[in-house]
Motif scaffolding. Sequence first.
Motif, mmCIF file in Angstrom:
data_model
loop_
_atom_site.group_PDB
_atom_site.id
_atom_site.type_symbol
_atom_site.label_atom_id
_atom_site.label_comp_id
_atom_site.label_asym_id
_atom_site.label_seq_id
_atom_site.Cartn_x
_atom_site.Cartn_y
_atom_site.Cartn_z
ATOM 1 N N ARG A 146 1.832 8.468 8.717
ATOM 2 C CA ARG A 146 1.309 9.819 8.906
ATOM 3 C C ARG A 146 0.167 10.171 7.967
ATOM 4 N NH1 ARG A 146 3.302 8.749 12.796
ATOM 5 N NH2 ARG A 146 5.256 9.486 13.708
ATOM 6 N N ALA A 147 0.031 9.446 6.868
ATOM 7 C CA ALA A 147 -1.027 9.779 5.914
ATOM 8 C C ALA A 147 -1.274 8.607 4.985
ATOM 9 C CB ALA A 147 -0.656 11.026 5.102
ATOM 10 N N ALA A 148 -2.450 8.621 4.365
ATOM 11 C CA ALA A 148 -2.802 7.644 3.333
ATOM 12 C C ALA A 148 -3.375 8.403 2.141
ATOM 13 C CB ALA A 148 -3.823 6.641 3.859
ATOM 14 N N PRO A 189 -9.198 6.867 12.657
ATOM 15 C CA PRO A 189 -9.954 8.118 12.505
ATOM 16 C C PRO A 189 -9.100 9.381 12.483
ATOM 17 C CG PRO A 189 -10.327 7.141 14.671
ATOM 18 C CD PRO A 189 -9.612 6.114 13.858
ATOM 19 N N HIS A 190 -7.899 9.342 13.042
ATOM 20 C CA HIS A 190 -7.062 10.536 13.087
ATOM 21 C C HIS A 190 -6.005 10.573 11.980
ATOM 22 C CE1 HIS A 190 -8.997 11.494 16.840
ATOM 23 N NE2 HIS A 190 -8.615 10.339 17.370
ATOM 24 N N LEU A 191 -5.976 9.549 11.141
ATOM 25 C CA LEU A 191 -4.999 9.504 10.059
ATOM 26 C C LEU A 191 -5.401 10.468 8.941
ATOM 27 C CD1 LEU A 191 -2.463 7.987 8.927
ATOM 28 C CD2 LEU A 191 -4.076 6.447 7.771
ATOM 29 N N VAL A 192 -4.461 11.291 8.510
ATOM 30 C CA VAL A 192 -4.713 12.197 7.382
ATOM 31 C C VAL A 192 -4.900 11.363 6.121
ATOM 32 C CG1 VAL A 192 -3.739 14.022 5.929
ATOM 33 C CG2 VAL A 192 -3.405 14.077 8.418
ATOM 34 N N GLN A 193 -5.969 11.643 5.385
ATOM 35 C CA GLN A 193 -6.198 10.969 4.105
ATOM 36 C C GLN A 193 -6.324 12.007 2.997
ATOM 37 O OE1 GLN A 193 -8.434 7.172 3.900
ATOM 38 N NE2 GLN A 193 -9.462 7.900 5.751
ATOM 39 N N LEU A 253 6.160 7.184 7.651
ATOM 40 C CA LEU A 253 5.650 6.398 6.527
ATOM 41 C C LEU A 253 4.400 7.040 5.955
ATOM 42 C CD1 LEU A 253 5.924 2.682 7.760
ATOM 43 C CD2 LEU A 253 7.634 4.073 6.561
ATOM 44 N N LEU A 254 4.150 6.709 4.709
ATOM 45 C CA LEU A 254 2.964 7.156 3.993
ATOM 46 C C LEU A 254 2.457 5.985 3.175
ATOM 47 C CD1 LEU A 254 2.686 10.560 2.131
ATOM 48 C CD2 LEU A 254 1.876 8.476 1.050
ATOM 49 N N LEU A 255 1.158 5.758 3.204
ATOM 50 C CA LEU A 255 0.549 4.674 2.431
ATOM 51 C C LEU A 255 -0.202 5.237 1.237
ATOM 52 C CD1 LEU A 255 -1.023 2.496 5.296
ATOM 53 C CD2 LEU A 255 1.248 2.275 4.263
ATOM 54 N N THR A 256 -0.249 4.463 0.171
ATOM 55 C CA THR A 256 -1.101 4.822 -0.966
ATOM 56 C C THR A 256 -2.008 3.642 -1.289
ATOM 57 O OG1 THR A 256 0.495 4.056 -2.645
ATOM 58 C CG2 THR A 256 0.635 6.366 -1.943
ATOM 59 N N PHE A 257 -3.218 3.968 -1.731
ATOM 60 C CA PHE A 257 -4.197 2.954 -2.112
ATOM 61 C C PHE A 257 -4.667 3.253 -3.528
ATOM 62 C CE2 PHE A 257 -4.137 2.772 2.419
ATOM 63 C CZ PHE A 257 -4.407 1.448 2.740
ATOM 64 N N ASN A 258 -4.399 2.307 -4.418
ATOM 65 C CA ASN A 258 -4.802 2.424 -5.818
ATOM 66 C C ASN A 258 -5.796 1.293 -6.076
ATOM 67 O OD1 ASN A 258 -5.049 2.583 -8.588
ATOM 68 N ND2 ASN A 258 -2.861 2.783 -8.987
ATOM 69 N N ALA A 259 -7.080 1.620 -5.919
ATOM 70 C CA ALA A 259 -8.134 0.606 -5.978
ATOM 71 C C ALA A 259 -8.679 0.467 -7.385
ATOM 72 C CB ALA A 259 -9.260 0.960 -5.011
ATOM 73 N N ALA A 312 -12.858 3.226 -4.468
ATOM 74 C CA ALA A 312 -11.981 4.116 -3.702
ATOM 75 C C ALA A 312 -12.646 4.542 -2.404
ATOM 76 C CB ALA A 312 -11.624 5.339 -4.546
ATOM 77 N N LEU A 313 -13.942 4.817 -2.467
ATOM 78 C CA LEU A 313 -14.659 5.260 -1.270
ATOM 79 C C LEU A 313 -14.709 4.184 -0.199
ATOM 80 C CD1 LEU A 313 -17.480 7.193 -3.104
ATOM 81 C CD2 LEU A 313 -15.934 8.191 -1.403
ATOM 82 N N ARG A 314 -14.760 2.921 -0.598
ATOM 83 C CA ARG A 314 -14.751 1.830 0.385
ATOM 84 C C ARG A 314 -13.475 1.866 1.215
ATOM 85 N NH1 ARG A 314 -15.494 -3.644 -2.676
ATOM 86 N NH2 ARG A 314 -15.959 -4.536 -0.626
ATOM 87 N N PHE A 315 -12.331 2.080 0.568
ATOM 88 C CA PHE A 315 -11.063 2.114 1.285
ATOM 89 C C PHE A 315 -10.928 3.391 2.117
ATOM 90 C CE2 PHE A 315 -10.255 -1.042 -1.970
ATOM 91 C CZ PHE A 315 -9.555 -2.003 -1.252
ATOM 92 N N ILE A 316 -11.381 4.510 1.573
ATOM 93 C CA ILE A 316 -11.344 5.772 2.320
ATOM 94 C C ILE A 316 -12.142 5.643 3.617
ATOM 95 C CG2 ILE A 316 -12.130 8.180 2.305
ATOM 96 C CD1 ILE A 316 -11.509 8.117 -0.777
ATOM 97 N N ARG A 317 -13.332 5.106 3.523
ATOM 98 C CA ARG A 317 -14.200 4.999 4.698
ATOM 99 C C ARG A 317 -13.737 3.929 5.678
ATOM 100 N NH1 ARG A 317 -19.293 6.212 0.803
ATOM 101 N NH2 ARG A 317 -19.521 8.434 1.328
ATOM 102 N N ALA A 318 -13.176 2.846 5.137
ATOM 103 C CA ALA A 318 -12.647 1.810 6.027
ATOM 104 C C ALA A 318 -11.484 2.348 6.856
ATOM 105 C CB ALA A 318 -12.203 0.601 5.214
#
Length: 392
Positions: A88-90, A141-145, A6-12, A129-135
């Motif tokens: 595997r990634a966000a 911590p090991h998830l590829v972003q 799976l892969l997640l996307t965040f569109n903030a 966007a940075l709030r979600f990246i950092r959260a």
Amino acid sequence: MASTDLLLTFNAGSSTVKIGIFATEGTEATRIGKGVIDFRAEPLSLSLTKGPQIIEMPLKAEVTEDLHGVIDETLALLADHFDMTATRAAGHRVVHGGDRFTRAIALDAAATDAVDALTPLAPLHQPQALRFIRALKHLKPHLVQTASFDTAFHATQDDLIRRFAIPRALHDEGIKRYGFHGLSYKFIAGELRRKAPHAAKVVVAHLGSGASLCALDEGVSRDCSMGFSTLDGIPMATRTGWLDPGVILHLADQRKQSFEEIEDLLYHRSGLLGVSGISADTRDLLKDDRPQARQAIDLFTLRIAGEIGRMAATLNGLDTLVFTAGIGEHQSEIRAGVAKRSSWLGLAIDEKANAANDFTISTRKSRIAAHVIATDEEQVIADEALSILRGG
């Protein structure tokens, strides 16, 4: 990678986040779900679309600046419907990449800091966007972003297009036209290659609560109505669009308005809402018989048509017009109003096709083809994240 990855996307956005859930196989990312959180809603909830189902799930976590509780609970709720251990990634939509980021990137600590350093160029959007990246970094911590930038698609524009008539030193310091909604325009360019391969000189009208237009030459960005900021261009739901800079000077000098008051006016109290005094939503205005509502709609379509003409000059011609995003895809009256004001270009709309939101809404005799194409920014984010994940 396994076919079940799976892969997640965040569109903030400023007050919402759209979360895409994609299954990956080879080089393909296929959407299998979509979540939306509206932080303005009370009580807070995650609205999940999975196939034909729409599932409303309450969120009990407190909304904090770091979003740790909300994201942790959201991932737990998604785990009831998807195998989140296979993530595997966000991928994240980031509004501003400046001149530095002209393609999607993997996010390590240094890259995240570099994205943060661009916050002065997009002070209302970049922090979200940075709030979600950092959260996510804190929780996984090991998830590829990865980051996909709205400005990157427009890096192909000529220096002349990107310049303001200001001292060169300011331009060299980064005060220039960047263009936005690039993920949407990248998706549309791909759709045109599939569905209308002969389209060459194209203007795309991305019409939503935020709205802009882009000139494409063989799928390459050559101009955009938004420039240095997302305030620029055509009127939007609550944003001004183009505004004589003298108005800002007048408000500050003669009316003694503060920076915060002027910022609120430009971003939140202008546009369709400001002109009509009724609503920021074109659907409401189209149903309203009051002259202020009609004037707001007329100003909206007038400015869109004017921008189409300007972009035809940039392209030295025009053979295709595309309508996309919420208004562009679904509101035939707005499209008809734009087409009427653009008839001098040889554009003629088929009323029946337009009312049905068909792919092609122009008549056979029209000198310009007009299409309605649904955009998908999350698909672009997913595709770019998958490419990075696979070493592309």
